[in-house]
Write a protein that holds these residues in place. Structure first.
Motif, short mmCIF file in Angstrom:
data_model
loop_
_atom_site.label_atom_id
_atom_site.label_comp_id
_atom_site.label_asym_id
_atom_site.label_seq_id
_atom_site.Cartn_x
_atom_site.Cartn_y
_atom_site.Cartn_z
N LEU A 171 44.25 44.19 43.11
CA LEU A 171 43.53 43.62 44.25
C LEU A 171 43.11 42.18 43.97
O LEU A 171 43.01 41.36 44.88
CB LEU A 171 42.31 44.47 44.58
N LEU A 221 38.15 40.23 48.78
CA LEU A 221 38.59 41.57 49.18
C LEU A 221 38.01 42.64 48.26
O LEU A 221 37.75 43.77 48.69
CB LEU A 221 40.12 41.62 49.16
N VAL A 222 37.81 42.31 47.00
CA VAL A 222 37.33 43.30 46.02
C VAL A 222 35.84 43.57 46.25
O VAL A 222 35.03 42.64 46.29
CB VAL A 222 37.56 42.80 44.58
N LYS A 223 35.51 44.82 46.37
CA LYS A 223 34.11 45.21 46.58
C LYS A 223 33.29 44.89 45.33
O LYS A 223 33.71 45.19 44.21
CB LYS A 223 34.04 46.70 46.89
N LEU A 238 40.06 53.54 50.72
CA LEU A 238 39.86 52.20 50.15
C LEU A 238 38.39 51.86 49.96
O LEU A 238 38.07 50.90 49.24
CB LEU A 238 40.49 51.14 51.06
N TYR A 291 36.80 50.68 46.73
CA TYR A 291 37.40 49.54 46.03
C TYR A 291 37.38 48.23 46.82
O TYR A 291 37.41 47.15 46.22
CB TYR A 291 38.87 49.85 45.70
N VAL A 292 37.34 48.32 48.14
CA VAL A 292 37.62 47.16 48.99
C VAL A 292 36.42 46.84 49.88
O VAL A 292 35.74 47.74 50.37
CB VAL A 292 38.87 47.45 49.86
N LEU A 346 38.40 42.90 54.92
CA LEU A 346 39.71 43.41 55.30
C LEU A 346 39.87 43.44 56.82
O LEU A 346 40.89 42.98 57.36
CB LEU A 346 39.92 44.80 54.71
N ALA A 352 45.81 45.72 50.71
CA ALA A 352 44.94 46.84 51.09
C ALA A 352 45.74 47.97 51.73
O ALA A 352 45.55 49.15 51.40
CB ALA A 352 43.85 46.35 52.03
#
Length: 671
Positions: A185, A487-489, A625, A628-629, A634, A658
């Motif tokens: 990611l 994008l990465v949480k 998702l 993780y996202v 997104l 994603a």
């Protein structure tokens, strides 16, 4: 292309033939021409056979030596057979009757665990040595042939050509490796060992592994030398040496008992492979090279037929075409997931899938391609940075100007990418004389405002530290933080320590100061073996073997050692290839500056042909998702992408990464 599996018990239990059989069943696509296994005591080895070379028709694997002490299973093509034949003992057996696996076993008998140092080609193998109660494994120099393993100390060691064969055993956990997902990611693929599963590892390229009851010993048997520079008398001498090496790299990959094919895109790399292969095959009666090309009727700006046709016009080729604008990047994922073990796919993955299907339908079993000529030969763009550091700004400007003309881009773009970072560094380190000289030459060559450059590179670097001094809270807030895609949480990034991973990757990527160092970094990056493994599985799905002439150890060592001016010269990148294949490549291909941008077709496929699948994931399957996202990021990118407005490159990549990960996680949770 074959399939190998094996299991070694690290306790007093015997290996089970049912485990070997289960693993072999999952790899049926890799070897339709035979399946065999050998199980005795603590060890069990298995093999799926795909006939490729004339010698493979005589091959029986696993191979057991006359004493019954050594047992080999392998997926291998050995390219230095003639040299090995002179060094090893084969009695009165003729060379053409000796399978490649016999060379590997004989090399182990002569040199022991040093045997990979004497082999050239593409190989992954394992040898059970009963007298030493050990298993010796090795993988080729670049990682063309895959090798995965699972190790449970004091219990078992399991290996296979594909991850799915290892996961077929109930004793192997299926825990996802969240760190690997995070790196995907975050657009990082530096690591060469980890997979998408915590307990399954890959044997890195150019490494050997020794398994004994007390544990594992892993070591590298070969590495590239980033310091050695080759010195020849002239440009012509360099070009001739390249031509000889490249021709040999193609020649030794033509050994086949079946019709041969070549992926032909019209680009410099695939055209080079195809033209040299055609020339080598011209003297073989009734033998023709099949070519397989993507063409685009609906998305015409991606079509490369004018270049493809200049190659086909040379004759001796049988063309086949795939209409690559008739499918999208999500069109075949359900089928692809049956073979692809990791969900970290790039947006171009569907092209080789359809080319390989066409290859199989044409009755071709061996296919050449031009992967990764860019990396092997090197564009040499870093030469501009090297010239800037050497304060040779006049040569820098001349090369930048010619490069811009050859590749149809503004010279200011080249300057910003390769020159301005050096000016900024000099302003920050108070190298006023060097900065003044550079500004003067750049002004004379490009007419860029001296006042603007003095402010940008002379004054701003001085002002910035003072600004930070009077805003300590802001400086402290950013201290120690590393940028990664939004994008990465954040909670996920913190859990897997993504900051540290990204920082390590950035340090590796920014360590280059010369063309050769930059070239070396590209050749040793983790993305290269990862892509090779994906292409291997993509070919295996259709029972094909893919061969990569640019992934030749000798060729890579030669290209890395070249002086910088053999890589970038007169504004032409990869000059050594262009000169070396003069008279072999059509001039239209030899001197083309770039290649078609496939982004338009990617968007056409995603937003038109695959729109229903895309919307279904975005509207109904984002829960997988969520850990993780950053779903807000997104969804915002998805809205921009589908609104009809011009989306950014980041939006396209955010949505793609994603969505493809969501589809893979959905399949993983179902399994």
């Amino acid at each position: 292309m074959s399939g190998l599996v094996g299991i070694v018990s690290l306790n007093h239990h015997a290996a089970r033939s049912t485990d070997v059989a289960t693993m072999l069943d999952t790899l049926a696509h890799r070897g339709p021409n035979g399946v065999n296994s050998w199980v005795q005591g603590r060890a069990g080895l298995g093999h799926r056979m795909l006939w490729t070379t004339p010698e493979s028709l005589l091959e029986v694997l696993p191979l057991v030596d006359h004493a019954g002490e050594l047992v080999l299973t392998a997926d291998a093509r050995i390219d230095n057979r003639e040299a090995l034949f002179e060094e090893l003992e084969f009695g009165d057996r003729p060379l053409e009757k000796i399978p490649d696996s016999d060379f590997i076993l004989a090399a182990y008998q002569k040199w022991g665990t040093a045997c990979p140092e004497h082999l050239l080609g593409a190989f992954a193998f394992a040898i059970w040595d009963a007298s030493k109660h050990s298993l010796f494994c090795a993988r080729d120099h670049l990682g063309v042939k895959p090798f995965y393993y699972y190790h449970q100390p004091d219990q078992a060691f399991v290996f296979a050509s594909e991850i799915k064969a290892i996961l077929a055993l109930p004793q192997v956990p299926r825990h996802l490796n969240e760190g690997k997902l995070g790196e995907y990611l975050a657009l990082m693929m530096h690591d060469r060992t980890l997979t998408s599963y915590c307990d399954v590892l890959r044997l890195p390229p150019a490494h050997s592994l020794l398994v004994v009851p007390s544990g594992l010993k892993l070591w590298s048997y070969w590495s590239l030398d980033p310091d050695y520079e080759l010195k020849l008398d002239s440009d012509e001498a360099y070009a001739e040496a390249f031509r000889e090496l490249f021709t040999e790299a193609v020649r030794c990959r033509l050994r086949s008992a079946f019709p041969l094919g070549s992926h032909l895109s019209g680009g410099l790399d695939s055209s080079s492979v195809t033209c040299v292969a055609r020339q080598l095959m011209a003297n073989i009666p009734d033998t023709y090279l099949h070519t397989f090309s993507n063409i685009f009727d609906e998305v015409a700006e991606c079509d490369e037929r004018p270049y493809i046709n200049t190659v086909l016009d040379q004759g001796g080729l049988i063309p086949h075409y795939v209409h690559a604008d008739q499918f999208g990047p999500l069109s075949d994922t359900a089928e692809i997931w049956q073979y692809e073990d990791e969900g970290l796919l790039g947006p171009s993955h569907s092209y080789p899938w359809h080319l390989n299907r066409a290859t199989q339908q044409a009755g071709v079993r061996i296919v050449l391609d031009g992967l990764d000529g860019d990396t092997t030969v090197s564009h040499g763009f870093f030469r501009l940075t090297e010239l800037a550091r050497q304060r040779d700004w006049l040569t820098f400007c001349r090369e930048a100007d010619r490069l811009a003309k050859n590749f149809n881009c503004p010279p200011q773009l080249v300057l910003r990418r390769y020159g301005y970072p050096i000016l900024r560094e000099w302003g920050r380190t108070l190298k006023w004389a060097s900065l003044a000289q550079a500004i003067r030459v750049i002004y004379q060559q490009f007419g860029i405002s001296r006042k603007r450059m003095v402010i940008e590179f002379g004054l701003k670097p001085l002002i910035s530290p003072l600004t930070r001094l009077f805003r300590p809270n802001t400086a402290q807030a950013t201290l120690g933080k590393v940028a990664y895609p939004s994008l990465v949480k954040q909670s996920f990034a913190k859990r897997i320590n993504l900051d540290c991973r990204v920082q390590t990757g950035n340090q590796i990527a920014s360590a280059s100061s010369t063309v050769r160092e930059d070239h070396w970094q590209s050749l040793t990056h983790g993305i290269l073996p990862f892509v090779l493994e994906q292409l291997d599985r993509c070919a295996a799905a259709f029972s094909l073997e893919m061969r990569h002439p640019f992934m030749d150890k000798r060729l890579i060592e030669f290209c890395l050692a070249l002086p910088a001016e053999q890589k970038l010269n007169q504004g032409w990148s990869r000059m050594i290839l262009r000169r070396g294949l003069a008279g072999i490549l059509p001039e239209a291909v030899q001197w083309r500056g770039g290649k078609a941008d496939m982004t338009t077709n990617f968007l056409h496929g995603l937003l038109v042909r695959d729109r229903q699948k895309l919307d279904d994931v975005m509207l109904h399957h984002l829960e997988l998702l969520e850990p993780y996202v950053n779903l807000d990021i997104l969804k915002a990118a998805y809205r921009r992408l589908t609104s009809g407005r011009k989306a950014s490159k980041d939006d396209k990549l955010v949505v793609w990464r994603a969505v493809i990960l969501a589809l893979w996680l959905q399949r993983h949770s179902t399994n």
